[in-house]
Scaffold this motif. Sequence first.
Motif, PDB file in Angstrom:
ATOM      1  N   THR A  83       0.936  -1.168  -0.125  1.00 31.84           N
ATOM      2  CA  THR A  83       0.078   0.024  -0.106  1.00 31.84           C
ATOM      3  C   THR A  83       0.823   1.295   0.106  1.00 31.84           C
ATOM      4  OG1 THR A  83      -1.932  -1.292   1.177  1.00 31.84           O
ATOM      5  CG2 THR A  83      -1.899   1.014   1.312  1.00 31.84           C
ATOM      6  N   ILE A  84       1.846   1.396   0.965  1.00 34.25           N
ATOM      7  CA  ILE A  84       2.749   2.514   0.767  1.00 34.25           C
ATOM      8  C   ILE A  84       3.540   2.567  -0.248  1.00 34.25           C
ATOM      9  CG2 ILE A  84       4.901   3.499   2.313  1.00 34.25           C
ATOM     10  CD1 ILE A  84       3.719   2.343   4.629  1.00 34.25           C
ATOM     11  N   ALA A  85       4.121   1.352  -1.068  1.00 32.67           N
ATOM     12  CA  ALA A  85       4.758   1.103  -2.109  1.00 32.67           C
ATOM     13  C   ALA A  85       4.150   1.779  -3.227  1.00 32.67           C
ATOM     14  CB  ALA A  85       5.165  -0.070  -2.542  1.00 32.67           C
ATOM     15  N   SER A  86       2.859   1.697  -3.533  1.00 37.24           N
ATOM     16  CA  SER A  86       1.896   2.111  -4.504  1.00 37.24           C
ATOM     17  C   SER A  86       1.820   3.736  -4.332  1.00 37.24           C
ATOM     18  CB  SER A  86       0.658   1.599  -4.329  1.00 37.24           C
ATOM     19  OG  SER A  86      -0.206   1.917  -3.098  1.00 37.24           O
ATOM     20  N   GLY A  87       1.906   4.274  -3.330  1.00 39.45           N
ATOM     21  CA  GLY A  87       1.916   5.610  -2.925  1.00 39.45           C
ATOM     22  C   GLY A  87       3.226   6.418  -3.582  1.00 39.45           C
ATOM     23  N   VAL A  88       4.151   5.708  -3.069  1.00 42.38           N
ATOM     24  CA  VAL A  88       5.591   6.301  -3.272  1.00 42.38           C
ATOM     25  C   VAL A  88       5.753   6.367  -4.703  1.00 42.38           C
ATOM     26  CG1 VAL A  88       8.083   5.684  -3.245  1.00 42.38           C
ATOM     27  CG2 VAL A  88       6.429   5.581  -1.217  1.00 42.38           C
ATOM     28  N   ILE A  89       5.322   5.247  -5.399  1.00 46.92           N
ATOM     29  CA  ILE A  89       5.396   5.228  -6.994  1.00 46.92           C
ATOM     30  C   ILE A  89       4.833   6.255  -7.581  1.00 46.92           C
ATOM     31  CG2 ILE A  89       4.727   3.721  -8.853  1.00 46.92           C
ATOM     32  CD1 ILE A  89       5.405   1.225  -7.379  1.00 46.92           C
ATOM     33  N   ALA A  90       3.616   6.465  -7.002  1.00 47.14           N
ATOM     34  CA  ALA A  90       2.551   7.812  -7.650  1.00 47.14           C
ATOM     35  C   ALA A  90       3.275   9.041  -7.520  1.00 47.14           C
ATOM     36  CB  ALA A  90       1.249   7.676  -6.972  1.00 47.14           C
ATOM     37  N   ILE A  91       3.924   9.357  -6.352  1.00 47.49           N
ATOM     38  CA  ILE A  91       4.512  10.638  -6.318  1.00 47.49           C
ATOM     39  C   ILE A  91       5.698  10.729  -7.004  1.00 47.49           C
ATOM     40  CG2 ILE A  91       5.712  12.038  -4.248  1.00 47.49           C
ATOM     41  CD1 ILE A  91       3.763  11.058  -2.338  1.00 47.49           C
ATOM     42  N   VAL A  92       6.567   9.915  -7.079  1.00 46.65           N
ATOM     43  CA  VAL A  92       7.765   9.747  -7.690  1.00 46.65           C
ATOM     44  C   VAL A  92       7.615   9.932  -9.086  1.00 46.65           C
ATOM     45  CG1 VAL A  92       9.974   8.446  -8.339  1.00 46.65           C
ATOM     46  CG2 VAL A  92       9.287   8.311  -6.096  1.00 46.65           C
ATOM     47  N   VAL A  93       6.843   9.114  -9.887  1.00 46.90           N
ATOM     48  CA  VAL A  93       6.502   9.223 -11.116  1.00 46.90           C
ATOM     49  C   VAL A  93       5.875  10.454 -11.632  1.00 46.90           C
ATOM     50  CG1 VAL A  93       5.165   8.179 -13.090  1.00 46.90           C
ATOM     51  CG2 VAL A  93       6.393   6.821 -11.508  1.00 46.90           C
ATOM     52  N   MET A  94       4.867  10.985 -10.928  1.00 49.51           N
ATOM     53  CA  MET A  94       4.241  12.241 -10.950  1.00 49.51           C
ATOM     54  C   MET A  94       5.498  13.491 -10.885  1.00 49.51           C
ATOM     55  SD  MET A  94       1.638  14.049 -11.537  1.00 49.51           S
ATOM     56  CE  MET A  94       0.206  13.083 -11.105  1.00 49.51           C
ATOM     57  N   GLY A  95       6.456  13.504  -9.961  1.00 48.24           N
ATOM     58  CA  GLY A  95       7.568  14.333  -9.961  1.00 48.24           C
ATOM     59  C   GLY A  95       8.330  14.346 -11.259  1.00 48.24           C
ATOM     60  N   GLY A  96       8.596  13.170 -11.663  1.00 47.04           N
ATOM     61  CA  GLY A  96       9.611  12.953 -13.153  1.00 47.04           C
ATOM     62  C   GLY A  96       8.832  13.644 -14.254  1.00 47.04           C
ATOM     63  N   ALA A  97       7.361  13.326 -14.168  1.00 44.76           N
ATOM     64  CA  ALA A  97       6.679  13.808 -15.475  1.00 44.76           C
ATOM     65  C   ALA A  97       6.440  15.339 -15.267  1.00 44.76           C
ATOM     66  CB  ALA A  97       5.324  13.159 -15.454  1.00 44.76           C
ATOM     67  N   LEU A  98       6.430  15.890 -14.149  1.00 44.74           N
ATOM     68  CA  LEU A  98       6.164  17.237 -14.015  1.00 44.74           C
ATOM     69  C   LEU A  98       7.463  18.053 -14.618  1.00 44.74           C
ATOM     70  CD1 LEU A  98       4.261  17.607 -10.880  1.00 44.74           C
ATOM     71  CD2 LEU A  98       3.504  18.542 -13.126  1.00 44.74           C
ATOM     72  N   VAL A  99       8.774  17.435 -13.934  1.00 40.75           N
ATOM     73  CA  VAL A  99       9.846  18.009 -14.293  1.00 40.75           C
ATOM     74  C   VAL A  99      10.143  18.112 -15.888  1.00 40.75           C
ATOM     75  CG1 VAL A  99      12.595  17.653 -14.266  1.00 40.75           C
ATOM     76  CG2 VAL A  99      11.221  17.486 -12.115  1.00 40.75           C
ATOM     77  N   LEU A 100       9.772  16.922 -16.510  1.00 37.93           N
ATOM     78  CA  LEU A 100       9.892  17.042 -17.885  1.00 37.93           C
ATOM     79  C   LEU A 100       9.086  17.909 -18.590  1.00 37.93           C
ATOM     80  CD1 LEU A 100      10.157  13.171 -18.689  1.00 37.93           C
ATOM     81  CD2 LEU A 100      12.074  14.809 -18.703  1.00 37.93           C
ATOM     82  N   THR A 101       7.891  18.016 -18.088  1.00 36.82           N
ATOM     83  CA  THR A 101       6.782  19.008 -18.803  1.00 36.82           C
ATOM     84  C   THR A 101       7.032  20.354 -18.712  1.00 36.82           C
ATOM     85  OG1 THR A 101       5.060  17.063 -18.473  1.00 36.82           O
ATOM     86  CG2 THR A 101       4.462  19.409 -19.028  1.00 36.82           C
ATOM     87  N   LEU A 102       7.651  20.640 -17.267  1.00 35.20           N
ATOM     88  CA  LEU A 102       7.807  22.166 -17.005  1.00 35.20           C
ATOM     89  C   LEU A 102       8.963  22.746 -17.490  1.00 35.20           C
ATOM     90  CD1 LEU A 102       6.513  22.126 -13.139  1.00 35.20           C
ATOM     91  CD2 LEU A 102       5.263  22.793 -15.300  1.00 35.20           C
ATOM     92  N   HIS A 103       9.889  21.947 -17.722  1.00 31.55           N
ATOM     93  CA  HIS A 103      11.482  22.276 -18.151  1.00 31.55           C
ATOM     94  C   HIS A 103      11.190  22.222 -19.684  1.00 31.55           C
ATOM     95  CE1 HIS A 103      13.857  22.811 -14.286  1.00 31.55           C
ATOM     96  NE2 HIS A 103      12.741  21.835 -13.829  1.00 31.55           N
ATOM     97  N   LYS A 104      10.709  21.390 -20.252  1.00 32.05           N
ATOM     98  CA  LYS A 104      10.714  21.390 -21.814  1.00 32.05           C
ATOM     99  C   LYS A 104       9.151  21.206 -22.393  1.00 32.05           C
ATOM    100  CE  LYS A 104      14.918  18.964 -21.948  1.00 32.05           C
ATOM    101  NZ  LYS A 104      15.648  17.390 -22.237  1.00 32.05           N
ATOM    102  N   ARG A 105       8.649  22.460 -22.615  1.00 31.29           N
ATOM    103  CA  ARG A 105       7.155  22.682 -22.908  1.00 31.29           C
ATOM    104  C   ARG A 105       6.933  22.543 -24.131  1.00 31.29           C
ATOM    105  NH1 ARG A 105       5.584  28.184 -19.997  1.00 31.29           N
ATOM    106  NH2 ARG A 105       3.605  27.448 -20.792  1.00 31.29           N
ATOM    107  N   THR A 106       6.928  21.474 -25.033  1.00 30.43           N
ATOM    108  CA  THR A 106       7.054  21.286 -26.204  1.00 30.43           C
ATOM    109  C   THR A 106       6.020  19.644 -26.371  1.00 30.43           C
ATOM    110  OG1 THR A 106       8.987  19.535 -26.281  1.00 30.43           O
ATOM    111  CG2 THR A 106       9.202  21.767 -26.894  1.00 30.43           C
ATOM    112  N   GLY A 107       5.470  19.766 -27.549  1.00 29.77           N
ATOM    113  CA  GLY A 107       4.360  18.489 -27.842  1.00 29.77           C
ATOM    114  C   GLY A 107       4.875  16.970 -27.503  1.00 29.77           C
ATOM    115  N   PRO A 108       6.055  16.841 -28.127  1.00 31.70           N
ATOM    116  CA  PRO A 108       6.827  15.565 -27.881  1.00 31.70           C
ATOM    117  C   PRO A 108       7.056  15.083 -26.456  1.00 31.70           C
ATOM    118  CG  PRO A 108       7.538  16.559 -29.869  1.00 31.70           C
ATOM    119  CD  PRO A 108       6.902  17.632 -29.016  1.00 31.70           C
TER     120      PRO A 108
END
Length: 297
Positions: A83-108
């Motif tokens: 249960t805790i591992a599922s929450g950690v995965i959600a937070i870590v993956v969300m952080g990585g996706a936000l970094v990619l999106t906010l730093h490189k704001r392009t369609g691809p």
Amino acid sequence: MLDDVFGQDWLTPAIALTVSAIGSFLGLSFAYRARRTTGLARWQWTGLAALSLGGMAVWSMHFIAMMGFRLSGTAIRYDPTLTIASGVIAIVVMGGALVLTLHKRTGPWLLLSGLLLGSGVLAMHYIGVASMNVHGELHQDPRHVIASCVIALIAATVALWFASRLRGVLPIIGASLLMGVAVTSMHYTGMAGVHVEPPDFARYGAPEGSTVPDLLLPMIVVLFVFLLVCSLFLLLGVEEERVDYARRPGHATPDPAETVVRPEEAGYAPRHASGPPVGSTPAGVRPSSDDVWSRRR
């Protein structure tokens, strides 16, 4: 089947949707502030956005919704580690996706981040399902699995687009409601395809693991503290974004008297004057009286 999914009433889905919408609002607000800052402050806002979106909008909604899940003929217990591992995965993956999106704001990069985030949300969901301990064997309907995957990928991509584009309170509120509906729909679509195959022999007692009340109280405390902290950060962020009107030209501090240049010092001459500029007449010489105000008629 629907009674198993929704737990005999609509209160639990309503609470789950509300928590997801609040987490989405906080996450999008933090993402907006991350776009406006640089350096360490940008990483801090991005981290808060990942905690809000991944930990509250996605994982907390999933856990609350699981509390209303019922399976006929068997009790449900939860593995705390998974249960805790599922929450950690959600937070870590969300952080990585936000970094990619906010730093490189392009369609691809947006599509790549959406694929990464959608995969993380699905991993979180099905690890959470795997954390359930029951008397029997759990099975997933492939049609519901495929439908939940499609919803997760689309919702993740749209959420990242919101995080990298939206500004203003009203658009963020609307997007938060839409994200809450999308995340909740993905969860219940996947859970609608879950069924249990009874064991070959009868088992007595409850399965191993933690009960819902064992996990509910810590989660309520954590969510309450997290909401207070996020509210404080939002208020501080508003104070920092207020315009310092004292620095505007119209409200600037007047120059000292000694720095003011007088007309006679600058050699200024009125348009109607026919004599030399003011202040240019030598000492002891009377200035010319050829002026429209002093000329004899």
